[in-house]
Design an enzyme around this catalytic site. Structure first.
Site, PDB file in Angstrom:
ATOM      1  N   SER A 193       0.994  -1.080   0.125  1.00 15.25           N
ATOM      2  CA  SER A 193      -0.123   0.028  -0.113  1.00 15.25           C
ATOM      3  C   SER A 193       0.901   1.119   0.099  1.00 15.25           C
ATOM      4  CB  SER A 193      -0.750  -0.040   1.116  1.00 15.25           C
ATOM      5  OG  SER A 193      -1.715   1.200   1.301  1.00 15.25           O
ATOM      6  N   SER A 194       0.513   2.186   0.715  1.00 10.89           N
ATOM      7  CA  SER A 194       1.040   3.531   0.803  1.00 10.89           C
ATOM      8  C   SER A 194       0.649   4.464   1.698  1.00 10.89           C
ATOM      9  CB  SER A 194       1.169   4.434  -0.570  1.00 10.89           C
ATOM     10  OG  SER A 194       1.521   5.714  -0.380  1.00 10.89           O
TER      11      SER A 194
ATOM     12  N   TYR B 284      -3.104   7.621  -7.543  1.00 13.20           N
ATOM     13  CA  TYR B 284      -2.305   6.914  -7.085  1.00 13.20           C
ATOM     14  C   TYR B 284      -2.812   6.484  -5.652  1.00 13.20           C
ATOM     15  CZ  TYR B 284       1.861   5.160  -4.758  1.00 13.20           C
ATOM     16  OH  TYR B 284       2.891   4.453  -4.002  1.00 13.20           O
TER      17      TYR B 284
ATOM     18  N   LYS C 226      -3.964   2.728  -4.128  1.00  7.10           N
ATOM     19  CA  LYS C 226      -3.407   1.987  -2.880  1.00  7.10           C
ATOM     20  C   LYS C 226      -4.320   1.773  -1.537  1.00  7.10           C
ATOM     21  CE  LYS C 226       1.010   1.681  -4.395  1.00  7.10           C
ATOM     22  NZ  LYS C 226       1.491   0.295  -4.365  1.00  7.10           N
TER      23      LYS C 226
END
Length: 264
Positions: free
Chosen positions: A146-147, A161, A165
C-alpha cells in the site's frame, strides 16, 4: 542431527517478490535471501538489474532465480507462480511490490492514466494474491504493498495513485479471512517517502514549490518530516517484511503497517 531453529530465520522457505529488480522490491528480495529463503526475483523490464539481485542473494549463501512477467497480465502472473513452484519445488512467501506512481489534478486525469495505474497497483496486486493463495504451502505468507498516502498522508494531485493503494488496505483485511483456511496470513506494508530512484524522480510533487529545490535539498526536507530526522530507505521496509513473513510474525494478520518513521 536436527539444526535448531533460529528465530527470524527463513531457512527452507521459498519466496517470490514481484517488481524486485530494483528499489524496495530488490531490498526485500535480498533481505529474505539473507534470512535463508530461496528467492524468485521478478522483473518486467530490466533483466540486468534482476540478475544483479540474484547474484547478491547467492553471494549471501542462498539461492535465487529471475523470471520475467508483467503483473498487469493475469496469465503471466499465473505462469510466474507456476514457474516458481516448478523451479524450487514449493512456495511459502509471496510479496507483491510491483507498482507505478501518478500525479495529476482531477480535471486532467484521463481514462488511460486511471487504467494504467489501477491495472497494476490494484488489479495486478489482487491477482498476485489470488495466484499466491492457489500455490502457497499451508501456513504461507502474502504481503501486499500500500502507501502512506492511502489514508495517512494527503497529497494534492495524487488521487489516482492514492486511491489505487487505498483499495489494497481493504484487500488485506478481507483476504486475510479468505486465506485462513490454508493458515496463510495476509498483511500489507505502506511505505512513506523512501529514498530510491523513484523518490528522486517524484519528490518535488510532495513538497510545496518543490521544483525550486534540488534533489538533495528535497531529501533533507523529507528527513525532517520524521521525528527521527532521517530518511527512510528500502532496507527499512525490507526489515519489516522479513519479520511479517517469519514464524514470529504469524499473529500479525489482516493488517497494513505504515512505515514512515512517524512522519504522517
Amino acid at each position: 542431527m536436527t539444526i535448531p531453529y533460529t528465530p527470524g530465520r527463513l531457512d527452507g522457505k521459498v519466496a517470490l517478490v514481484t517488481g524486485s529488480g530494483r528499489g524496495i522490491g530488490a531490498a526485500i528480495a535480498i533481505q529474505l535471501g539473507r534470512l535463508g529463503a530461496k528467492v524468485v526475483v521478478n522483473y518486467a523490464n530490466s533483466a540486468e538489474h534482476a540478475e544483479k539481485v540474484v547474484a547478491e542473494i547467492k553471494a549471501h549463501g542462498s539461492d535465487a532465480v529471475a523470471f520475467k512477467a508483467d503483473m498487469r497480465r493475469v496469465a503471466e502472473t499465473a505462469k510466474l507462480f507456476d514457474d516458481a513452484v516448478a523451479h524450487f519445488g514449493h512456495l511459502d512467501i509471496a510479496v507483491s511490490n510491483s507498482g507505478v506512481v501518478s500525479f495529476g489534478h482531477l480535471k486532467d486525469v484521463t481514462e488511460e492514466e486511471f487504467d494504467r495505474v489501477f491495472s497494476l497497483n490494484t488489479r495486478g496486486q489482487f491477482f498476485v494474491a489470488r495466484e499466491a493463495y492457489r500455490v502457497l504451502s499451508e501456513g504461507g505468507r502474502i504481503i501486499l504493498t500500500s502507501s502512506n498516502t492511502s489514508k495517512d498522508f494527503s497529497v494534492p494531485r495524487h488521487s489516482v495513485y492514492s486511491g489505487s493503494k487505498g483499495a489494497i488496505d481493504s484487500f488485506v483485511r478481507i483476504l486475510s479471512k479468505d486465506c485462513g483456511d490454508k493458515k496463510i496470513t495476509v498483511n500489507g506494508v505502506a511505505p512513506g517517502g523512501t529514498v530510491t530512484d523513484m523518490f528522486h524522480a517524484v519528490s518535488h510533487h510532495y513538497i510545496p514549490n518543490g521544483e525550486k529545490f534540488t534533489a538533495e535539498e528535497r531529501q533533507q526536507m523529507a528527513a525532517h518530516a520524521s521525528p527521527l530526522h532521517r530518511n527512510g530507505f528500502p532496507e527499512d521496509i525490507a526489515n519489516v517484511v522479513g519479520f511479517l513473513v517469519s514464524k514470529e510474525g504469524e499473529w500479525v494478520n489482516g493488517k497494513v503497517i505504515t512505515l514512515d518513521g512517524g512522519a504522517a
